[in-house]
Each structure stands twice: as C-alpha cells, then as structure tokens.
Write a protein that holds these residues in place. Structure first.
Motif, PDB file in Angstrom:
ATOM      1  N   ILE A  53      43.688  50.433  29.073  1.00 51.55           N
ATOM      2  CA  ILE A  53      45.431  49.912  29.420  1.00 51.55           C
ATOM      3  C   ILE A  53      45.776  51.115  30.485  1.00 51.55           C
ATOM      4  CG2 ILE A  53      47.165  51.356  27.551  1.00 51.55           C
ATOM      5  CD1 ILE A  53      45.549  51.829  25.554  1.00 51.55           C
ATOM      6  N   ASP A  54      46.895  50.405  31.111  1.00 50.71           N
ATOM      7  CA  ASP A  54      48.164  50.891  32.054  1.00 50.71           C
ATOM      8  C   ASP A  54      46.748  50.629  33.753  1.00 50.71           C
ATOM      9  OD1 ASP A  54      49.767  52.789  30.781  1.00 50.71           O
ATOM     10  OD2 ASP A  54      49.901  51.417  30.907  1.00 50.71           O
ATOM     11  N   GLN A  55      46.032  49.930  33.380  1.00 53.17           N
ATOM     12  CA  GLN A  55      44.718  49.603  34.490  1.00 53.17           C
ATOM     13  C   GLN A  55      44.914  48.070  35.167  1.00 53.17           C
ATOM     14  OE1 GLN A  55      41.482  51.838  32.841  1.00 53.17           O
ATOM     15  NE2 GLN A  55      41.296  51.669  34.878  1.00 53.17           N
ATOM     16  N   ILE A  56      45.997  48.086  36.128  1.00 54.64           N
ATOM     17  CA  ILE A  56      46.174  46.152  36.047  1.00 54.64           C
ATOM     18  C   ILE A  56      45.886  46.134  37.531  1.00 54.64           C
ATOM     19  CG2 ILE A  56      48.366  44.519  36.130  1.00 54.64           C
ATOM     20  CD1 ILE A  56      49.140  46.073  33.891  1.00 54.64           C
ATOM     21  N   SER A  57      45.126  45.090  38.354  1.00 54.04           N
ATOM     22  CA  SER A  57      44.972  44.357  39.793  1.00 54.04           C
ATOM     23  C   SER A  57      46.316  43.396  39.209  1.00 54.04           C
ATOM     24  CB  SER A  57      43.511  44.127  39.208  1.00 54.04           C
ATOM     25  OG  SER A  57      43.306  44.895  39.534  1.00 54.04           O
ATOM     26  N   SER A  58      46.833  43.103  40.659  1.00 56.97           N
ATOM     27  CA  SER A  58      47.638  41.990  41.130  1.00 56.97           C
ATOM     28  C   SER A  58      46.602  41.192  41.597  1.00 56.97           C
ATOM     29  CB  SER A  58      48.631  42.665  41.090  1.00 56.97           C
ATOM     30  OG  SER A  58      49.366  41.308  42.688  1.00 56.97           O
ATOM     31  N   GLU A  59      46.763  39.864  41.820  1.00 60.38           N
ATOM     32  CA  GLU A  59      45.454  38.867  42.478  1.00 60.38           C
ATOM     33  C   GLU A  59      46.581  38.508  43.654  1.00 60.38           C
ATOM     34  OE1 GLU A  59      41.992  38.489  42.341  1.00 60.38           O
ATOM     35  OE2 GLU A  59      42.421  40.530  41.790  1.00 60.38           O
ATOM     36  N   VAL A  60      47.893  37.686  43.633  1.00 57.90           N
ATOM     37  CA  VAL A  60      48.640  37.462  44.428  1.00 57.90           C
ATOM     38  C   VAL A  60      50.114  38.129  44.423  1.00 57.90           C
ATOM     39  CG1 VAL A  60      49.972  34.887  45.012  1.00 57.90           C
ATOM     40  CG2 VAL A  60      47.433  34.744  43.951  1.00 57.90           C
ATOM     41  N   PRO A  61      50.658  38.200  45.272  1.00 59.02           N
ATOM     42  CA  PRO A  61      51.768  38.641  45.100  1.00 59.02           C
ATOM     43  C   PRO A  61      53.012  37.936  44.711  1.00 59.02           C
ATOM     44  CG  PRO A  61      51.281  38.969  47.292  1.00 59.02           C
ATOM     45  CD  PRO A  61      50.142  38.026  46.759  1.00 59.02           C
ATOM     46  N   GLN A  62      53.441  38.067  44.300  1.00 60.60           N
ATOM     47  CA  GLN A  62      54.840  37.351  44.144  1.00 60.60           C
ATOM     48  C   GLN A  62      55.976  38.017  42.979  1.00 60.60           C
ATOM     49  OE1 GLN A  62      52.847  34.246  41.462  1.00 60.60           O
ATOM     50  NE2 GLN A  62      51.130  35.768  41.048  1.00 60.60           N
ATOM     51  N   ASN A  63      56.666  36.761  42.080  1.00 59.59           N
ATOM     52  CA  ASN A  63      57.804  37.356  41.422  1.00 59.59           C
ATOM     53  C   ASN A  63      57.397  37.832  40.193  1.00 59.59           C
ATOM     54  OD1 ASN A  63      60.442  37.747  41.260  1.00 59.59           O
ATOM     55  ND2 ASN A  63      60.039  35.412  40.122  1.00 59.59           N
ATOM     56  N   LEU A  64      56.406  38.135  39.877  1.00 58.99           N
ATOM     57  CA  LEU A  64      55.973  38.321  38.943  1.00 58.99           C
ATOM     58  C   LEU A  64      55.222  39.589  38.675  1.00 58.99           C
ATOM     59  CD1 LEU A  64      54.191  35.223  37.693  1.00 58.99           C
ATOM     60  CD2 LEU A  64      56.370  36.081  36.762  1.00 58.99           C
ATOM     61  N   SER A  65      55.287  40.332  37.312  1.00 64.68           N
ATOM     62  CA  SER A  65      54.588  41.566  36.587  1.00 64.68           C
ATOM     63  C   SER A  65      54.049  41.095  35.723  1.00 64.68           C
ATOM     64  CB  SER A  65      55.305  42.927  37.060  1.00 64.68           C
ATOM     65  OG  SER A  65      56.445  42.662  35.885  1.00 64.68           O
ATOM     66  N   ALA A  66      52.794  42.126  35.219  1.00 61.53           N
ATOM     67  CA  ALA A  66      51.519  43.192  33.488  1.00 61.53           C
ATOM     68  C   ALA A  66      51.685  43.994  33.391  1.00 61.53           C
ATOM     69  CB  ALA A  66      51.102  41.695  34.206  1.00 61.53           C
ATOM     70  N   SER A  67      52.304  44.039  32.482  1.00 63.33           N
ATOM     71  CA  SER A  67      51.258  45.738  31.390  1.00 63.33           C
ATOM     72  C   SER A  67      51.200  45.382  30.414  1.00 63.33           C
ATOM     73  CB  SER A  67      53.162  46.395  31.711  1.00 63.33           C
ATOM     74  OG  SER A  67      53.926  45.226  30.580  1.00 63.33           O
ATOM     75  N   ARG A  68      49.816  46.509  30.551  1.00 66.12           N
ATOM     76  CA  ARG A  68      48.753  46.622  28.787  1.00 66.12           C
ATOM     77  C   ARG A  68      49.259  47.731  28.688  1.00 66.12           C
ATOM     78  NH1 ARG A  68      42.850  45.206  29.438  1.00 66.12           N
ATOM     79  NH2 ARG A  68      42.355  46.289  26.764  1.00 66.12           N
ATOM     80  N   PRO A  69      50.290  47.946  27.619  1.00 69.35           N
ATOM     81  CA  PRO A  69      50.578  48.585  27.089  1.00 69.35           C
ATOM     82  C   PRO A  69      50.036  48.849  25.511  1.00 69.35           C
ATOM     83  CG  PRO A  69      52.084  46.910  25.818  1.00 69.35           C
ATOM     84  CD  PRO A  69      51.696  46.481  27.357  1.00 69.35           C
ATOM     85  N   GLN A  70      49.641  48.534  24.932  1.00 73.69           N
ATOM     86  CA  GLN A  70      48.401  48.840  24.467  1.00 73.69           C
ATOM     87  C   GLN A  70      47.185  47.870  24.622  1.00 73.69           C
ATOM     88  OE1 GLN A  70      49.562  48.403  20.107  1.00 73.69           O
ATOM     89  NE2 GLN A  70      51.718  47.903  20.963  1.00 73.69           N
ATOM     90  N   ASP A  71      45.706  48.571  24.267  1.00 69.91           N
ATOM     91  CA  ASP A  71      44.265  47.999  24.162  1.00 69.91           C
ATOM     92  C   ASP A  71      43.777  46.230  24.538  1.00 69.91           C
ATOM     93  OD1 ASP A  71      41.451  47.867  22.917  1.00 69.91           O
ATOM     94  OD2 ASP A  71      42.169  48.314  24.803  1.00 69.91           O
ATOM     95  N   ARG A  72      44.575  46.264  23.683  1.00 71.44           N
ATOM     96  CA  ARG A  72      44.880  44.795  23.155  1.00 71.44           C
ATOM     97  C   ARG A  72      46.291  43.621  23.625  1.00 71.44           C
ATOM     98  NH1 ARG A  72      41.804  45.154  17.296  1.00 71.44           N
ATOM     99  NH2 ARG A  72      43.712  47.150  17.289  1.00 71.44           N
ATOM    100  N   GLN A  73      47.120  43.943  24.190  1.00 72.21           N
ATOM    101  CA  GLN A  73      48.281  44.465  24.027  1.00 72.21           C
ATOM    102  C   GLN A  73      48.393  43.260  25.866  1.00 72.21           C
ATOM    103  OE1 GLN A  73      52.358  45.833  23.323  1.00 72.21           O
ATOM    104  NE2 GLN A  73      53.233  43.639  23.113  1.00 72.21           N
ATOM    105  N   PHE A  74      49.208  42.043  25.939  1.00 76.49           N
ATOM    106  CA  PHE A  74      48.730  41.775  28.046  1.00 76.49           C
ATOM    107  C   PHE A  74      50.342  41.080  27.745  1.00 76.49           C
ATOM    108  CE2 PHE A  74      47.812  42.812  32.175  1.00 76.49           C
ATOM    109  CZ  PHE A  74      47.083  41.818  31.514  1.00 76.49           C
ATOM    110  N   ILE A  75      51.445  42.105  29.095  1.00 81.99           N
ATOM    111  CA  ILE A  75      52.884  40.854  29.108  1.00 81.99           C
ATOM    112  C   ILE A  75      52.815  40.321  30.031  1.00 81.99           C
ATOM    113  CG2 ILE A  75      54.853  41.711  28.101  1.00 81.99           C
ATOM    114  CD1 ILE A  75      54.609  43.234  26.088  1.00 81.99           C
ATOM    115  N   LEU A  76      53.117  39.589  30.277  1.00 88.78           N
ATOM    116  CA  LEU A  76      53.746  38.819  31.261  1.00 88.78           C
ATOM    117  C   LEU A  76      55.165  38.860  31.576  1.00 88.78           C
ATOM    118  CD1 LEU A  76      52.236  37.038  34.652  1.00 88.78           C
ATOM    119  CD2 LEU A  76      52.882  35.939  33.501  1.00 88.78           C
ATOM    120  N   SER A  77      55.692  39.281  32.967  1.00 89.73           N
ATOM    121  CA  SER A  77      57.210  39.720  33.039  1.00 89.73           C
ATOM    122  C   SER A  77      57.654  39.122  34.690  1.00 89.73           C
ATOM    123  CB  SER A  77      57.676  41.150  32.708  1.00 89.73           C
ATOM    124  OG  SER A  77      57.213  41.253  31.227  1.00 89.73           O
ATOM    125  N   SER A  78      59.027  39.312  34.556  1.00 90.59           N
ATOM    126  CA  SER A  78      59.536  39.020  35.870  1.00 90.59           C
ATOM    127  C   SER A  78      61.159  39.316  35.470  1.00 90.59           C
ATOM    128  CB  SER A  78      59.865  37.477  36.201  1.00 90.59           C
ATOM    129  OG  SER A  78      60.743  37.013  36.943  1.00 90.59           O
TER     130      SER A  78
END
Lengths: 114, 113
Positions: A53-78
């Motif tokens: 949770i809240d531990q996210i690594s970005s591989e490629v700088p770009q127009n997107l972001s990711a979040s992990r608000p819960q243990d088993r939920q992963f969200i991709l956003s722009s």
C-alpha cells in the motif's frame, strides 16, 4: 483460488479527459501489483509496480500515475489523456513465494483516445 | 541486467506441423523462466514455467519447453499445432526475490490451413 479483475474492458475517451482504470485481486494478501501497456503491435511496457500500500514505483515518466489505496486494489489514472496514451493496458499480480512466483494477468483494457 | 531475446518476430506454420519458438536469456543468477500466450484482445495466460529440476517442462495446451543452461535458452515446442494456437507468445525471466519479470518482445504465430 486467486483471481484478478480488471475493468472496464474497453474505453473510448476524448483527448484531455481524465482516466481511471481499476484492478483488484482476490484470494491473496499483500500481492505485488503491476500495470503494463501494449501499444499496437508492440511488446509489454512496464508502467508501474507496487510492493505494498502506497509503495509504488514508476518505470517510465509519462502522463500517467498509479495508486494503491487498498492491499488488493491498484488504480491507473491520468488527469488529461493524450492521443499517445491509446493502447492495451494490463494489470498483473505476483506472489514472491516460490510456489506461486510469476505473474497472473487480468484480461486487459483497450483504451482508445480520440 | 537481465534480458530476454525472442529472435523471431513472426512465425508461420501449417496446421499439424511442429513448432519451436526460440527464447534466449541473460541473467546473472539462476533464472526462473516462463512462457505466456496472448490471444488477440486478451490478457496473457501462463503456458508453463521452469524453476528447477527436470529441464524439460510440460505446460498446458500440449506445449513443452526445454531449459538449456549452456545455451541460455528456453525454447517452446509443440509437436502438432492447431489453428487455435495462433497467438502472440512471450518468454520471460525472473528470480526469487526479484519483484519484476523481464519479458521478451514476443513472437506472433500464424497458422495456415
């Protein structure tokens, strides 16, 4: 057994609009989670991965972001989509335990930015 | 750094013919190796994986792969392909403790009647 759900399956969005893709995993705890993108006719590009949770690594700088608000939920956003964001987005989870090591993929989201 | 090479971008075989898809890897530690298949518009499905032991591993859909350490290869084989095998195939390498797999660029398989 473990399952991974990804939605929506298809999405058509205008340039400049926001994006939210969701991925959830069932049947496991503390999985590693991943977002990949496939451009047409190309291989897999790792966008983000998360080991907790809240531990996210970005591989490629770009127009997107990711979040992990819960243990088993992963969200991709722009906040504002670009034409170049079109592609096939795949979520995956992994368990680093020996017996389960490896990725299990969701069914993907086809995003078309118009 | 680890890497995976799939030298064949596209392969065409006749239905009923044998198939071999090539995969070469570069990895400093003992690798864990995978083959995935992707049908059009779908996610990736695990065909088989190699962790240790017998170097010839059996997978789903009649596929097998052989790990050859001396050649740094993990080639995928099937003795007789079916039209439903037409898909994209990805080889991947990882290791316990490594959070990420490294994927090859994929091989697209076309089956002709």
């Amino acid at each position: 057994s473990q399952t991974i759900h990804q939605w929506p399956a298809t999405l058509v969005q205008p340039v400049g609009s926001p994006l939210s893709l969701e991925c959830t995993v069932e049947g496991t705890s503390n999985p590693n989670l991943y977002w990949y993108r496939q451009a047409a006719g190309r291989g897999l590009q790792l966008l983000f991965y998360s080991i907790g949770i809240d531990q996210i690594s970005s591989e490629v700088p770009q127009n997107l972001s990711a979040s992990r608000p819960q243990d088993r939920q992963f969200i991709l956003s722009s906040k504002k989509l670009l034409l170049s964001d079109s592609g096939f987005y795949l979520c995956a989870w992994s368990d680093l335990a020996t017996s389960n090591y490896g990725y299990t993929f969701g069914s993907g989201t086809r995003l078309t930015v118009v | 750094a680890q890497s995976v090479t799939q030298p064949d971008i596209h392969i065409t075989v006749s239905e009923g013919a044998s198939l071999e898809l090539r995969c070469n890897y570069s990895y400093g530690a003992t690798p864990y190796l995978f083959w995935y298949v992707q049908s059009p518009g779908q996610g990736l499905q695990l065909l088989l994986k190699y962790f240790s032991g017998d170097t010839l591993v059996q997978g789903i859909k009649g596929f097998e792969a052989e790990f050859k350490r001396s050649q740094s290869s993990f080639n995928l084989r099937k003795p007789s392909v079916h039209w439903s095998d037409a898909a994209e195939y990805f080889c991947a390498v990882g290791a316990i403790g490594n959070e990420k797999l490294t994927f090859g660029t994929g091989t697209r398989l076309t089956i002709i009647p």
